[in-house]
Design a protein around this motif. Structure first.
Motif, PDB file in Angstrom:
ATOM      1  N   ASP A   1       0.700  -1.218   0.006  1.00 38.21           N
ATOM      2  CA  ASP A   1       0.085  -0.002  -0.006  1.00 38.21           C
ATOM      3  C   ASP A   1       0.688   1.180  -0.045  1.00 38.21           C
ATOM      4  O   ASP A   1       0.442   2.309  -0.326  1.00 38.21           O
ATOM      5  CB  ASP A   1      -0.972  -0.114   1.382  1.00 38.21           C
ATOM      6  CG  ASP A   1      -2.012  -1.056   1.058  1.00 38.21           C
ATOM      7  OD1 ASP A   1      -2.475  -1.311   0.046  1.00 38.21           O
ATOM      8  OD2 ASP A   1      -1.834  -1.859   2.266  1.00 38.21           O
ATOM      9  N   LEU A   2       2.172   0.956   0.494  1.00 40.77           N
ATOM     10  CA  LEU A   2       3.007   2.266   0.731  1.00 40.77           C
ATOM     11  C   LEU A   2       4.443   1.809   0.564  1.00 40.77           C
ATOM     12  O   LEU A   2       4.765   0.713   1.101  1.00 40.77           O
ATOM     13  CB  LEU A   2       2.821   3.268   1.671  1.00 40.77           C
ATOM     14  CG  LEU A   2       3.646   4.394   1.791  1.00 40.77           C
ATOM     15  CD1 LEU A   2       2.440   5.770   2.194  1.00 40.77           C
ATOM     16  CD2 LEU A   2       4.642   4.215   2.906  1.00 40.77           C
TER      17      LEU A   2
ATOM     18  N   ARG B   1       7.276   3.220 -10.283  1.00 42.08           N
ATOM     19  CA  ARG B   1       6.239   4.106 -10.590  1.00 42.08           C
ATOM     20  C   ARG B   1       5.648   3.737 -12.152  1.00 42.08           C
ATOM     21  O   ARG B   1       4.691   3.905 -12.539  1.00 42.08           O
ATOM     22  CB  ARG B   1       6.901   5.726 -10.669  1.00 42.08           C
ATOM     23  CG  ARG B   1       5.805   6.422 -10.944  1.00 42.08           C
ATOM     24  CD  ARG B   1       4.737   6.605 -10.406  1.00 42.08           C
ATOM     25  NE  ARG B   1       5.010   6.758  -8.920  1.00 42.08           N
ATOM     26  CZ  ARG B   1       4.398   6.430  -7.857  1.00 42.08           C
ATOM     27  NH1 ARG B   1       4.015   4.995  -8.041  1.00 42.08           N
ATOM     28  NH2 ARG B   1       4.478   6.714  -6.730  1.00 42.08           N
TER      29      ARG B   1
ATOM     30  N   ASP C   1       0.657   2.116  -9.064  1.00 45.08           N
ATOM     31  CA  ASP C   1       0.516   3.612  -8.403  1.00 45.08           C
ATOM     32  C   ASP C   1       0.946   3.540  -6.846  1.00 45.08           C
ATOM     33  O   ASP C   1       0.347   4.596  -6.250  1.00 45.08           O
ATOM     34  CB  ASP C   1      -0.879   3.891  -8.591  1.00 45.08           C
ATOM     35  CG  ASP C   1      -1.402   4.286  -9.989  1.00 45.08           C
ATOM     36  OD1 ASP C   1      -0.493   5.098 -10.620  1.00 45.08           O
ATOM     37  OD2 ASP C   1      -2.562   4.091 -10.381  1.00 45.08           O
TER      38      ASP C   1
ATOM     39  N   PRO D   1       1.753   4.570  -3.493  1.00 46.10           N
ATOM     40  CA  PRO D   1       2.607   5.768  -3.095  1.00 46.10           C
ATOM     41  C   PRO D   1       3.957   5.552  -2.424  1.00 46.10           C
ATOM     42  O   PRO D   1       4.111   4.435  -1.779  1.00 46.10           O
ATOM     43  CB  PRO D   1       1.641   6.094  -1.793  1.00 46.10           C
ATOM     44  CG  PRO D   1       0.554   5.330  -1.993  1.00 46.10           C
ATOM     45  CD  PRO D   1       0.691   4.292  -2.725  1.00 46.10           C
TER      46      PRO D   1
ATOM     47  N   ASP E   1       5.848  10.463  -3.731  1.00 44.32           N
ATOM     48  CA  ASP E   1       4.759  11.150  -3.378  1.00 44.32           C
ATOM     49  C   ASP E   1       5.352  12.047  -2.242  1.00 44.32           C
ATOM     50  O   ASP E   1       4.728  13.196  -1.614  1.00 44.32           O
ATOM     51  CB  ASP E   1       3.710  10.411  -2.762  1.00 44.32           C
ATOM     52  CG  ASP E   1       2.896   9.457  -3.690  1.00 44.32           C
ATOM     53  OD1 ASP E   1       2.199   9.995  -4.513  1.00 44.32           O
ATOM     54  OD2 ASP E   1       3.657   8.524  -4.059  1.00 44.32           O
TER      55      ASP E   1
ATOM     56  N   VAL F   1       0.248  10.426   3.551  1.00 51.92           N
ATOM     57  CA  VAL F   1       0.242   9.953   2.089  1.00 51.92           C
ATOM     58  C   VAL F   1      -0.826   8.787   1.973  1.00 51.92           C
ATOM     59  O   VAL F   1      -1.490   8.867   0.870  1.00 51.92           O
ATOM     60  CB  VAL F   1       1.629   9.475   1.770  1.00 51.92           C
ATOM     61  CG1 VAL F   1       1.721   8.745   0.670  1.00 51.92           C
ATOM     62  CG2 VAL F   1       2.650  10.734   1.673  1.00 51.92           C
ATOM     63  N   LEU F   2      -1.174   7.992   2.931  1.00 49.52           N
ATOM     64  CA  LEU F   2      -2.046   6.920   2.796  1.00 49.52           C
ATOM     65  C   LEU F   2      -3.436   7.787   2.878  1.00 49.52           C
ATOM     66  O   LEU F   2      -4.387   7.191   1.876  1.00 49.52           O
ATOM     67  CB  LEU F   2      -2.243   6.194   4.026  1.00 49.52           C
ATOM     68  CG  LEU F   2      -1.022   5.078   4.031  1.00 49.52           C
ATOM     69  CD1 LEU F   2      -0.996   4.279   5.340  1.00 49.52           C
ATOM     70  CD2 LEU F   2      -1.030   4.085   2.865  1.00 49.52           C
TER      71      LEU F   2
ATOM     72  N   ARG G   1      -4.271  10.663   1.305  1.00 52.13           N
ATOM     73  CA  ARG G   1      -4.171  11.269   0.066  1.00 52.13           C
ATOM     74  C   ARG G   1      -4.646  10.525  -0.867  1.00 52.13           C
ATOM     75  O   ARG G   1      -5.415  10.687  -1.866  1.00 52.13           O
ATOM     76  CB  ARG G   1      -2.977  12.081  -0.261  1.00 52.13           C
ATOM     77  CG  ARG G   1      -2.789  13.391   0.581  1.00 52.13           C
ATOM     78  CD  ARG G   1      -1.884  14.462  -0.147  1.00 52.13           C
ATOM     79  NE  ARG G   1      -0.493  13.774  -0.293  1.00 52.13           N
ATOM     80  CZ  ARG G   1       0.446  13.725   0.396  1.00 52.13           C
ATOM     81  NH1 ARG G   1       0.361  14.332   1.504  1.00 52.13           N
ATOM     82  NH2 ARG G   1       1.803  13.226   0.233  1.00 52.13           N
ATOM     83  N   ALA G   2      -3.711   9.287  -0.739  1.00 52.10           N
ATOM     84  CA  ALA G   2      -4.136   7.998  -1.613  1.00 52.10           C
ATOM     85  C   ALA G   2      -5.680   7.566  -1.627  1.00 52.10           C
ATOM     86  O   ALA G   2      -6.235   7.279  -2.656  1.00 52.10           O
ATOM     87  CB  ALA G   2      -3.222   6.911  -1.520  1.00 52.10           C
TER      88      ALA G   2
ATOM     89  N   ALA H   1      -7.662  10.247  -3.288  1.00 55.27           N
ATOM     90  CA  ALA H   1      -7.756   9.951  -4.632  1.00 55.27           C
ATOM     91  C   ALA H   1      -8.426   9.017  -5.241  1.00 55.27           C
ATOM     92  O   ALA H   1      -9.083   9.037  -6.291  1.00 55.27           O
ATOM     93  CB  ALA H   1      -6.161  10.006  -5.025  1.00 55.27           C
ATOM     94  N   ALA H   2      -8.578   7.944  -4.683  1.00 49.99           N
ATOM     95  CA  ALA H   2      -9.277   6.670  -5.179  1.00 49.99           C
ATOM     96  C   ALA H   2     -10.713   6.808  -4.976  1.00 49.99           C
ATOM     97  O   ALA H   2     -11.398   6.508  -6.122  1.00 49.99           O
ATOM     98  CB  ALA H   2      -8.717   5.367  -4.470  1.00 49.99           C
TER      99      ALA H   2
END
Length: 237
Positions: free
Chosen positions: A48-49, A69, A73, A75, A97, A116-117, A119-120, A123-124
């Motif tokens: 997941d990251l 990358r 996708d 993070p 990220d 960051v998690l 934000r991800a 976004a999803a």
């Protein structure tokens, strides 16, 4: 927000400290100590990251970031003892990220991971219902494709590939990642399946399929969807 986190850090004491703090937050942490192991682990089971040290043996962190990358996708937070602005900009340009310079407090790292998690996840959830790339439109809600206003019939597999590419115009996708996105890891599905979908899509959306302007091949990587120069848009002749 418990997550699977890959820690790529060659300093074993630092890696153990990071793991301990992450696990206190409820995360599942896997640790590797070189760049090749980081790539292998991420390809076996996408995390997941990724917490990625810039200076790693074998394959350095910047090359790992570039490779990840192009495939996922996931993070990425870069960790480095380098404080130079050039390194910061390069890491972000490659798709990181966030960026944390050593020495840092473990609590700050945990806070950055959480941010960051979040934000991800946002976004999803905020994925648009329609993508526009030049005069190509991919409508997810209606499951429709149009070029210059002209409807284009696609199979479910073709639509899934096109929607994946349209979500990130200009970004190269490997065949493996496209297979993963379209749910194509069946027994009879191979990389050639993606090649066939792209070939069929070119016949349907490109004015001249042998000279594609949208669906471009990235040699040695896979495919990307790009917006043609302005003078070339306006629909198929």
């Amino acid at each position: 927000m418990p997550a699977r986190i890959l820690v790529a850090e060659d300093d074993r004491k630092q890696a153990a400290l990071i793991r301990r703090y992450l696990e206190r937050e409820g995360h599942e942490a896997a640790v590797v100590h070189d760049g090749r192991a980081a790539l292998d682990h991420a390809r076996r089971r996408v995390p997941d990251l990724v917490l990625l040290d810039v200076v790693l043996p074998g394959v350095d962190g910047l090359d790992v970031c570039r490779s990840l990358r192009s495939e996922h996708d996931v993070p990425i937070i870069m960790l480095t003892a380098r404080a130079g602005e050039d390194d910061l900009l390069l890491g972000l340009a490659l798709g990181a990220d966030d960026y944390l310079t050593k020495p840092y407090r473990p609590k700050e790292l945990v806070a950055r991971v959480a941010a960051v998690l979040r934000r991800a996840a946002r976004a999803a959830r905020a994925e648009p219902e329609r993508y526009h790339v030049g005069d190509l439109v991919v409508d997810l809600a209606r499951h429709e494709v149009r070029v210059g206003g002209r409807p284009v019939d696609t199979t479910p597999g073709e639509f899934a590939v096109l929607a994946c590419l349209a979500a990130a115009p200009g970004r190269p996708f490997t065949r493996r990642l496209l297979l993963e996105r379209v749910g194509g890891f069946g027994r009879d599905v191979t990389d050639r399946t993606i090649d066939t979908h792209v070939l069929n899509l070119r016949r349907k959306v490109e004015p001249v399929p042998s000279r594609p302007r949208y669906l471009l091949t990235v040699f040695g990587v896979g495919y990307k969807l790009v917006e043609p120069p302005e003078e070339e848009t306006g629909g198929a002749p």
